[in-house]
Design a protein around this motif. Sequence first.
Motif, PDB file in Angstrom:
ATOM      1  N   VAL A  63     -36.475  -1.521 -76.023  1.00 12.06           N
ATOM      2  CA  VAL A  63     -37.371  -2.088 -74.922  1.00 12.06           C
ATOM      3  C   VAL A  63     -37.180  -1.122 -73.453  1.00 12.06           C
ATOM      4  N   VAL A  64     -35.837  -0.805 -73.423  1.00 11.62           N
ATOM      5  CA  VAL A  64     -35.529  -0.113 -72.037  1.00 11.62           C
ATOM      6  C   VAL A  64     -36.198   1.183 -72.236  1.00 11.62           C
ATOM      7  N   THR A  65     -36.340   1.815 -73.312  1.00 14.98           N
ATOM      8  CA  THR A  65     -36.950   3.203 -73.548  1.00 14.98           C
ATOM      9  C   THR A  65     -38.439   3.042 -73.121  1.00 14.98           C
ATOM     10  N   LEU A  66     -39.114   2.012 -73.861  1.00 17.71           N
ATOM     11  CA  LEU A  66     -40.398   1.749 -73.758  1.00 17.71           C
ATOM     12  C   LEU A  66     -40.981   1.522 -72.295  1.00 17.71           C
ATOM     13  N   LEU A  67     -40.171   0.679 -71.479  1.00 13.39           N
ATOM     14  CA  LEU A  67     -40.577   0.336 -70.184  1.00 13.39           C
ATOM     15  C   LEU A  67     -40.398   1.277 -69.345  1.00 13.39           C
ATOM     16  N   VAL A  71     -43.168   3.059 -66.880  1.00 16.58           N
ATOM     17  CA  VAL A  71     -43.386   3.310 -65.603  1.00 16.58           C
ATOM     18  C   VAL A  71     -43.753   4.721 -65.239  1.00 16.58           C
ATOM     19  N   ARG A  72     -43.081   5.722 -66.011  1.00 14.31           N
ATOM     20  CA  ARG A  72     -43.275   7.329 -65.836  1.00 14.31           C
ATOM     21  C   ARG A  72     -44.877   7.464 -65.880  1.00 14.31           C
ATOM     22  N   GLU A  73     -45.124   6.754 -67.045  1.00 15.57           N
ATOM     23  CA  GLU A  73     -46.626   7.047 -67.310  1.00 15.57           C
ATOM     24  C   GLU A  73     -47.819   6.692 -66.270  1.00 15.57           C
ATOM     25  N   HIS A  74     -47.295   5.464 -65.595  1.00  8.84           N
ATOM     26  CA  HIS A  74     -48.137   4.970 -64.789  1.00  8.84           C
ATOM     27  C   HIS A  74     -47.932   5.351 -63.330  1.00  8.84           C
ATOM     28  N   ASP A 106     -27.642  -1.876 -73.081  1.00  9.95           N
ATOM     29  CA  ASP A 106     -28.596  -0.839 -73.270  1.00  9.95           C
ATOM     30  C   ASP A 106     -28.430   0.265 -74.639  1.00  9.95           C
ATOM     31  N   GLY A 107     -27.053   0.295 -74.933  1.00 12.47           N
ATOM     32  CA  GLY A 107     -26.889   1.319 -76.193  1.00 12.47           C
ATOM     33  C   GLY A 107     -27.518   2.680 -75.774  1.00 12.47           C
ATOM     34  N   SER A 108     -28.257   3.102 -76.837  1.00  8.91           N
ATOM     35  CA  SER A 108     -29.101   4.614 -76.623  1.00  8.91           C
ATOM     36  C   SER A 108     -30.062   4.471 -75.825  1.00  8.91           C
ATOM     37  N   GLY A 109     -30.480   3.350 -75.333  1.00 11.61           N
ATOM     38  CA  GLY A 109     -31.668   3.160 -74.420  1.00 11.61           C
ATOM     39  C   GLY A 109     -31.866   4.559 -73.453  1.00 11.61           C
ATOM     40  N   ASP A 110     -33.147   4.880 -73.383  1.00 13.32           N
ATOM     41  CA  ASP A 110     -33.310   6.150 -72.614  1.00 13.32           C
ATOM     42  C   ASP A 110     -33.962   5.587 -71.039  1.00 13.32           C
ATOM     43  N   PHE A 111     -33.035   5.693 -70.316  1.00 10.21           N
ATOM     44  CA  PHE A 111     -33.163   5.292 -68.960  1.00 10.21           C
ATOM     45  C   PHE A 111     -33.450   6.532 -68.082  1.00 10.21           C
ATOM     46  N   ASP A 112     -34.754   7.011 -68.113  1.00  5.67           N
ATOM     47  CA  ASP A 112     -35.295   8.047 -67.645  1.00  5.67           C
ATOM     48  C   ASP A 112     -36.282   7.793 -66.677  1.00  5.67           C
ATOM     49  N   LEU A 113     -36.159   7.893 -65.330  1.00  4.00           N
ATOM     50  CA  LEU A 113     -37.061   7.726 -64.429  1.00  4.00           C
ATOM     51  C   LEU A 113     -37.362   8.765 -63.537  1.00  4.00           C
ATOM     52  N   ARG A 114     -37.454  10.094 -63.928  1.00  7.05           N
ATOM     53  CA  ARG A 114     -37.410  11.352 -63.275  1.00  7.05           C
ATOM     54  C   ARG A 114     -39.038  11.523 -62.952  1.00  7.05           C
ATOM     55  N   ASN A 115     -39.092  11.847 -61.645  1.00 12.70           N
ATOM     56  CA  ASN A 115     -40.344  12.131 -61.215  1.00 12.70           C
ATOM     57  C   ASN A 115     -41.142  10.949 -60.815  1.00 12.70           C
ATOM     58  N   VAL A 116     -40.793   9.485 -61.056  1.00 11.73           N
ATOM     59  CA  VAL A 116     -41.705   8.517 -60.797  1.00 11.73           C
ATOM     60  C   VAL A 116     -42.060   8.288 -59.326  1.00 11.73           C
ATOM     61  N   ARG A 117     -43.078   7.725 -59.043  1.00 10.38           N
ATOM     62  CA  ARG A 117     -43.588   7.494 -57.506  1.00 10.38           C
ATOM     63  C   ARG A 117     -43.511   6.038 -57.277  1.00 10.38           C
ATOM     64  N   LEU A 118     -42.516   5.602 -56.725  1.00 11.34           N
ATOM     65  CA  LEU A 118     -42.268   4.224 -56.331  1.00 11.34           C
ATOM     66  C   LEU A 118     -42.089   3.965 -55.066  1.00 11.34           C
TER      67      LEU A 118
END
Length: 290
Positions: A63-67, A71-74, A106-118
């Motif tokens: 779920v963490v990886t998906l969310l 955010v990155r996609e949007h 979180d385990g192996s969840g990918d918390f990647d929020l690079r380049n997001v515009r927030l």
Amino acid sequence: MLFTWVSVEQSGEQLRIAERGQVTGRFNAAIGNLSSSAVDVRLGGIYGLERLMRDSPYDQPTVVTLLTAYVREHTHGQVDVSAEARPATDVQAAMTVLANRDATRDGSGDFDLRNVRLRNLGYMGMWDRARQRVIGINFPEADFSDADLGSADLGHARLPGAVLVGTSLREATLDGTELADAVLTEADLSRSHLVRADLRRIQATGAHFDDTYLTRAALVGARLQRATLVRASLPGAILRGADLREADLRDADFTGADLSGADFTGAKNLSTVEFKGTVRKGTRGLGSYG
């Protein structure tokens, strides 16, 4: 007796299979909602994933990886010159869900929020009635490299070890925020508020703290080589062992700060700095200044 034990075991296995099937069904339904053109349906998908994450810790990394991907996609690549621009409702919701999760799952969840515009990201904490305090905003070791978090409200957030290389945090609210061991190389924190923030051992080479409020901030062991702290306000800050070599300190205010063991070798504009009441045992590079 053996028959009874086997029957119980079989019943338990069937129950686990049924529960897993329900989880899969809920997951697929939420995913389907995220692709809807209607914002209320997408919000339903986001909150469905939040409930799933709480009910099934096993699925939290997914779920963490998906969310974070959502955010990155949007937000990735958005160009909006408006200073008042805010994240879309569904993006704010996804970030709030992520901020208030139990990070230990979180385990192996990918918390990647690079380049997001927030830019202007709203406050994401939640009020705990039982403990009468704000909880949440939990992003340890998250990657916000090159993100735009200008004017974001990250007060009292947990960001230990976060990667914020080249990140814009201009005019952001970071009072009381935990950023120990964070990487802030070349980050822009100009005009931000970091009152009583935990900045121990940050790596902030070349970072910008111009007109930034750092009152009583903990900067023990901070690496601030070549950083700019023009007109920065640091009354009562703790900079024991900090590295400020070649930093630009024009008109900075260190009134009452603890500078024990700090290195100011090659720092610029020291003659304009306010050093009144500072503790300077073992400090290098200041000479007769202050």
